[in-house]
Structures are given as C-alpha cells and as structure tokens.
Scaffold this motif. Structure first.
Motif, short mmCIF file in Angstrom:
data_model
loop_
_atom_site.label_atom_id
_atom_site.label_comp_id
_atom_site.label_asym_id
_atom_site.label_seq_id
_atom_site.Cartn_x
_atom_site.Cartn_y
_atom_site.Cartn_z
N THR A 1 57.92 12.20 -29.51
CA THR A 1 59.31 12.14 -29.06
C THR A 1 59.93 13.38 -28.66
OG1 THR A 1 59.62 10.58 -31.20
CG2 THR A 1 61.66 11.59 -30.17
N LEU A 2 59.24 14.57 -29.03
CA LEU A 2 59.81 15.92 -28.67
C LEU A 2 59.40 16.01 -27.25
CD1 LEU A 2 60.67 18.57 -29.12
CD2 LEU A 2 58.41 19.39 -29.92
N TYR A 3 58.21 15.66 -26.73
CA TYR A 3 57.70 15.70 -25.38
C TYR A 3 58.65 14.73 -24.48
CZ TYR A 3 53.73 18.12 -27.63
OH TYR A 3 53.13 18.98 -28.44
N MET A 4 59.12 13.52 -25.12
CA MET A 4 59.68 12.74 -24.17
C MET A 4 60.96 13.53 -23.86
SD MET A 4 58.56 9.23 -25.61
CE MET A 4 59.87 8.19 -24.52
N LEU A 5 61.65 14.01 -25.14
CA LEU A 5 62.84 14.71 -24.82
C LEU A 5 62.89 15.66 -24.01
CD1 LEU A 5 64.20 14.26 -28.62
CD2 LEU A 5 64.95 12.97 -26.80
N ALA A 6 61.81 16.36 -24.24
CA ALA A 6 61.42 17.81 -23.23
C ALA A 6 61.52 17.33 -21.59
CB ALA A 6 60.39 18.27 -23.68
N VAL A 7 60.89 16.08 -21.40
CA VAL A 7 60.89 15.65 -20.19
C VAL A 7 62.24 15.36 -19.60
CG1 VAL A 7 59.78 13.71 -18.53
CG2 VAL A 7 58.25 14.97 -20.18
N VAL A 8 62.86 14.59 -20.40
CA VAL A 8 64.27 14.10 -20.18
C VAL A 8 65.22 15.49 -19.87
CG1 VAL A 8 66.34 12.85 -20.98
CG2 VAL A 8 63.99 11.94 -21.06
N ALA A 9 65.32 16.49 -20.73
CA ALA A 9 66.05 17.59 -20.84
C ALA A 9 65.51 18.32 -19.36
CB ALA A 9 65.78 18.42 -22.17
#
Length: 782
Positions: free
Chosen positions: A318-326
């Motif tokens: 989840t953290l990496y997905m959020l990082a990509v989106v951010a």
C-alpha cells in the motif's frame, strides 16, 4: 511494464524453488544472456511484435532470477560455523525488535555487534527465567526491552525447523527475516550495557514497545486488548491462539493485521487534513499547491504508520502504491491503476526477493489485482451498495483457489463476517486504537475495546456455526491454476459470453481427492515433530495415528501446529484409531488437539486412569498384547504391553505395534527400554523380525540392546529425534550398533518426515527434506 514486472516476479519465484544456488559464473552468464535478449528484442520489433514480447519476458525472468540469487548468496555467506554450535559464546549487541513473551521467558531478535568471527549479524535469542524463580505472572519475566545494548553468554545453533508434507517451512521464514542463527541466553550471564540506543530503527521499536505497554496498562484485564495492539503497532503475537482460530473460521484474519485498507484510510485522513490546513494559509499555496502538499502529507503519514506496524508486506504494498500515485500527482501525470500495482510489486521484490515465500504476499497483491479486475471495463458507476457487494464477491471467489492451496480451508461465512467487520474495524476500532496510542487519550482505548467486544459477539456466533468453514485436502497445482483462470473469466464484465463456464473450472479444485495406498499396501509417515513421536499409518480406506508428538507451550503443540494441518492436507477427515503409547509429554502432548480437530473412532492407549485423556468423550481401549486387526489387507498386531507391570517407569508400558502389508513389516517401538525389549524377546521371538523399525526411545542408551537389534534385523531404522535435542539423542554408541548390524539409517532431524511404503513390491522411502530441498535448508551433520 505489464510484461516485464510479472516476468521479473516469475524469475524471482523460480530462484526460490532451487535446491542449490547457481554459481557466480552461471549467474554472470544468465545476466549476459538477459542483456543479449534485450538487444535482440529491439531488432525483433521490426520483425514481429510477438517475438519481441517473448524475448522481453525471457530477459525479465532471467534478470529476476539473477537479482534474487545475488541477494541469496550474500545472505548465505552469513552462516554460523558448525564448529561453534552448542558452545558457550560471549557476544554483545542490541535488542532489535519487540521482545515476545514465552511461557517461561522471552524471545527477541538481536543485532550482534561484537562476538568474534563466525557469528551472523542478526540472531534470534530466547531468555528463560530460572526454574526456581517465583515471579508474578502479570509482570515481565525477563528485564529486556527493545533498543537496549546487552552482553550475553549464549549457545547458538543453525536455523532448523520441522519439515513435513504440506507443512510450514520455519527455516524459510527465518531466512527471509535475515536470522541466520537461533539460541538461548545462558543463566546468570547477562549484563545491560546501555539502556537506550538512539538509532532510527531501534527508536521505532522502542516506540512500538512503549505503545504496547501503555495499551496493556490501560486495559489490564481486557480480553481483546491484543486485537487493539495488533491494529495499532502490528504485533500479532498479542492475540491469543483461540482468537486466531475464530478469525480463520470467519475469514477476517486479514483485518487483524495492518492491512492496506488501514494504511490507505490513515493516509487519506492526513491527506484531507493537510489539504484543509494548507488552504487556510495565504502564503503556503503560493509556494506549493495544496494538492501537492496533501499528497506529501498523506504519503508521510502512510510511511509512519507502516514503520509503526513493522513494515509487513501488505503495508509495504500500500505504501508503494501511494508513493507512485503521489509522485504522479507531483509530476502532474496520470497513471493507470494496473501500473500502480505493478510498480508497487516491483519495489517490494527489489527490496525483499523472499517476499514471494510468504502467503501474505500472494493474498495481498492478489486481492488488490482482483479489485482492479472487476473495476475495469464497466460502463459507469453503480450504487455504492452494489459496488461493495461486487467487491466482496470478487475477493471471496478469486481468493478461494489460493486459500485452498495455502491453507486447505476457507470460511463459508466470510462474506457476511467481512461485510460487518471491515467497516467496524477500519472506520471505528482502528482510528480509536491509533488515537488512543497518543498520550492522555487512554479513554479512547476503552471505547475501542467496547466496540471490539460487540463485534466479537457477532463473530463468535458466526464461528460457532456448524458449517462456518470448508476444509479439504490440498488440491493439485493444475486444479488451482484452472480455478484461478475460471475465477478471472467468471468476473469479467457483464456481456462477455458464457461467463458461467468459469464455475465449472472450480469443480476439480473442490472435488480433487489425493491418492491413497492400494489394497494390500500401506504408507507409514514418521512425522518430523522434533524430539517426540507421531506416525501416520494409511491403508486403502483407513487411517491410524500412533502418538501425537510433544507440547511446545500452553497454547501450541504438535497436534494443532503439525499433525492436524498435515492430516487435513492429506484428505483425512477422521481417524479410525488413535494410539497413545504412554504418558510422556513428547508422545501425548498433541493428543488433545488432535481429538478436538477431527473425529476419532477409537482411542487405544497405555495411560493411567487419572490421565486427562481418559476423560475425553471417545471410545477407549487399552493397548494389550495380542490385540490384532486387519484393514484392507494390512495386518496390525499389538505386541506390548502385557497384563503385568514391568516397572514404575511409563516407558516400560509403551505400546508396540507391528504393521504388515504384502509380506513387508514395520515395527513401531515407541519408548520401550531394555526391560521391555527382554520381555518381547522372550514372548515374541518369532514375531519381532521386521523390514523397518522406529528406534526405541529415540536412540537412548537405555534401549536398543544388541539382542533386540539382532532379533528385529531391520534393514532400515528410523530415529525420531529433534535437532540438537537436550538429551543428546541418538547416542553415538547406539547408532554404531545399528551400523554394525548393517541397517540403513534415517533421521527426522536430518531427513524431515520419513515416508515408508509397505507392500508386496517391497519397501520404498521418501524423505521430505530431499523432496522439498531448498538452498536455505542446512542438512544437519549425522
């Protein structure tokens, strides 16, 4: 990207299936080959796109293979030398993780700073209190805390775990965590050097332990406090074993860890808060747009929560997905949801190539991929209730093959349980628990516990339903793949033709029956339960369990950790006979769990009347010399004990059973000693001869007399022993007697579970450590 990352993942997975690591020269060749394939792909683009795609897949898989192999070589280099196993070693270092309470002590991960040559940098230590210590049960047993520097005298051994068919690979779990040795602290050898080591990683662990202590102090007698601790800091050890069984029966286990939903919710809250505060300022938006500041704030909150949660795979994903989106938002670019998931997958595997060994990795990424699958290709938004139901249906159906492959069970009440538990846990209990972790907000913990208690009333009711859970044998790999394909087809958008055919693909998964021995043959499996005994005898239509292994703690034993999962995976729905040879903890420690897990037609035992198993509601018979029966052409003969007592030792009343199939026989001797062997030689001189024998009393010097070995004349003998057990079994002189007699030796500590086929065609042997050999498995020296 959509081809490269899945292929890269397959290459990493392939490396983790290897029995031996390729040499560096081979890896260099594979890497060069991958680069050549990339070069050929560019020229192939002009010829045919399909050829170019195939070359890309091969190159990506090769790179994944090499990447994982490089990490593996580095980790294997940190190996405890065999010469220092079991010796006193003085070392100093830092407690690197949350200490976990044991029955009489604590276990913790330890970063070694000074120990001389040969000791790995990270080890797992157990520190037991003295047997004569009298401590309050509610107080910490050992004064060790995260982030402290200590000097210990320890005894270490290489990582070793029990290895059984369909069983958990403990050595793989240790290897993935970078733990290359385990051991225990020697009595009266500990010295605290520094009370606190203020490094970032240790500071996080100190904070997690402080929060755990506050929760326990605020809810000292609360039955569900462990759930709140797990939701706040990811410490799943705080939840009782009985609660985990309830969660498994209702399919909400994923909620009792820091899941992606929790991280997303926490990040979304801080995203909205940052956005609102930023817009209140007259100057800040001129320097940085509010949308960008909100993206950074939400990502930072997610990172902090993941650190607090121990950085498990679902939280990482989840953290990496959020990082990509951010990052996409900061770059003012739009990115497809599938690419977000794939980039998160790539980041997880680049940092941790062993993540593919964890069930949570496949379940986490699989569930999100399913949600993306059902969300694509739809014509427009639907009602939120319909979307919620569609998501529940997709995850339940799509994850069914994985759950049956990994755990051989799934919850039939999971959709109903999750429909209630997900909103309650995610939007009420977890926010309250996180808020309660802040100073001076302890009353919120009581409120969170109250809501959790109300939820558990409903969950307990669901778990108690007779048909709450479906259990079956482990399905073959082809049936799992077929069902996965069927699930994807069934979940295609409305309008695709013949979607109902996807249901047919599930039939082999749910109806596959594992093969059983033919009539007149038997398969005997000496399970690897450590220092103890548990043997499964299977005929064409019957099952017998001889002994149930040791108890490990008040909550864990061989029955619930090894035997019951093994029998379920083998398709055994009930035992025709359970034999408990005598009243020693290493033979009857798991019996109660076996009786609770599946029906038993008859319990045959050699136990005193006052033993706890005597009160079990199951038909019981004593082990008696002369008792015999035939199942499916296989003969069972009880040779011991006789009617009169031989001594006061429980070992001398051990049940001795001979199994004969197709003229080949195996003698199960349990813990008989020299006195019992002499009686058997006197009463059954012609009945002792056997092709295979389990060595009496694990190879103790009190057993295996020369006369008994000669009378049995077994060509193969099996030592059921634990790795580096405290009794020193098997003794060297006993092993030498069997070698002199010409017997071939098999050992559960070196071979894992030993499977023996008996029949007219002869005897055949299969060793679990050979069949499941992986490069991280260290074969113990004989």
């Amino acid at each position: 990207m959509r081809l490269f990352i899945p292929a890269f993942t397959c290459g990493i997975w392939l490396l983790q299936q290897q029995a031996e690591l390729p040499a560096a020269s081979w890896l260099a060749g594979i890497c060069i080959g991958a680069l050549l394939l990339f070069a050929l792909r560019k020229s192939a683009l002009a010829i045919r796109r399909l050829v170019a795609s195939a070359l890309l897949v091969l190159a990506a898989a090769a790179l994944g293979f090499v990447w994982a192999a490089g990490f593996a070589h580095l980790r294997l280099a940190e190996e405890l030398p065999a010469a220092i196993e079991g010796r006193d070693i003085q070392l100093s270092g830092v407690v690197a993780g949350l200490p976990q309470a044991l029955e009489r002590g604590v276990r913790f991960e330890f970063d070694v700073e000074d120990a001389g040559t040969g000791v790995p940098s990270r080890i797992s230590l157990a520190w037991y209190r003295s047997p004569d210590a009298v401590d309050d049960e509610a107080s910490p047993l050992i004064p060790v805390r995260a982030g402290e520097r200590w000097r210990f005298t320890v005894r270490l051994k290489r990582p070793h775990g029990n290895l059984n068919p369909h069983g958990f690979d403990y050595e793989a779990w240790l290897f993935e965590r970078g733990i290359r040795a385990t051991g225990y602290v020697r009595p009266r050898s500990a010295e605290r050097i520094d009370a606190r080591m203020w490094r970032p990683g240790y500071a996080v662990e100190m904070l997690r332990e402080h929060i755990r202590d506050r929760f326990r102090a605020a809810l000292p007698d609360a039955s569900h406090a462990g759930i709140l601790i797990a939701l706040a800091i990811g410490d799943q050890h705080s939840i009782d074993a009985e609660l985990w069984q309830t969660f498994a029966r209702t399919g909400i286990t994923h909620l009792m860890s820091i899941s992606g939903l929790h991280v997303t919710m926490f990040a979304g809250l801080f995203h909205a808060l940052t956005n609102w505060l930023w817009r209140r300022s007259a100057r800040l938006p001129l320097r940085l747009p509010a949308q960008h500041a909100a993206a950074i704030g939400g990502l930072f909150a997610a990172f902090c929560y993941c650190l607090l949660a121990g950085f498990a795979v679902p939280a990482q994903r989840t953290l990496y997905m959020l990082a990509v989106v951010a990052l996409a938002r900061l770059a003012r670019r739009e990115i497809a949801t599938s690419r977000v998931l794939l980039l998160a997958l790539l980041l997880v595997l680049l940092l941790d190539p062993w993540a593919v060994l964890a069930a949570g990795f496949w379940l986490s990424f699989g569930a999100v991929a399913l949600l993306f699958h059902i969300g694509g290709g739809r014509l427009g938004p639907a009602h939120w209730l319909l979307e919620w139901g569609r998501a529940q249906w997709a995850v339940t159906l799509g994850m069914l093959p994985a759950l049956l492959a990994l755990f051989q069970q799934f919850s039939l009440v999971s959709p109903l349980a999750n429909a209630v538990a997900i909103p309650v846990v995610s939007f009420i209990v977890t926010p309250l628990a996180l808020a309660g972790a802040l100073p001076f907000l302890d009353p919120l913990l009581s409120l969170a516990h109250l809501v959790t208690g109300w939820l558990m009333v409903f969950i307990d009711w669901l778990a108690a339903l007779p048909l709450a859970i479906w259990q079956q044998a482990a399905p073959p790999a082809w049936a799992v793949l077929l069902a996965l394909a069927g699930g994807i087809w069934l979940l295609l958008p409305r309008g695709f033709p013949a979607r109902w055919l996807g249901l047919l693909a599930f039939l082999p998964l749910l109806t596959a029956v594992p093969p059983r021995p033919a009539v007149g043959t038997a398969e005997v499996t000496v399970l690897d339960v450590g220092q103890g005994l548990a043997i499964h005898v299977q005929t064409s239509a019957h099952d017998l369990l001889f002994d149930a292994g040791p108890a490990f703690s008040a909550e864990a034993d061989s029955g619930n950790r090894i035997i019951a999962p093994y029998l379920r995976a083998m398709g055994v729905r009930g035992l025709d006979v359970l034999v408990i040879s005598h009243a020693d903890k290493d033979h009857e420690g798991g019996a109660a769990s076996v009786l609770a897990a599946l029906p038993v037609a008859v319990l045959k035992a050699s136990l005193p009347f006052e033993h706890a198993l005597s009160a079990q509601p199951v038909p019981q018979q004593p082990c008696v010399e002369g008792d015999s029966w035939i199942w499916d052409g296989v003969r069972f003969d009880m040779l011991h004990p006789g009617a009169e007592p031989l001594s006061r030792k429980t070992n001398d009343v051990s049940c001795v059973l001979r199994v004969t199939a197709g003229g080949k026989s195996m003698l199960l001797t349990s813990d008989i000693e020299a006195v019992s062997e002499a009686v058997l030689l006197k009463r059954h001189p012609a009945d002792l001869a056997a092709d295979v024998m389990t060595v009496p009393h694990h190879g103790s010097r009190t057993s295996s007399t020369s006369g008994f070995i000669a009378a049995v004349a077994a060509r193969d003998v099996i030592f059921p022993v634990g790795y580096r057990n405290r009794f020193g079994h098997p003794k060297e002189d006993v092993v030498a007697r069997y070698v002199e007699a010409g017997a071939r030796l098999h050992r559960t500590d070196a071979d894992g579970a030993v499977r023996v086929g008996l029949g007219a065609a002869g005897t055949n042997f299969r060793h679990e450590r050979e069949e499941r050999r992986r490069y991280w498995h260290a074969r113990p020296p004989l």
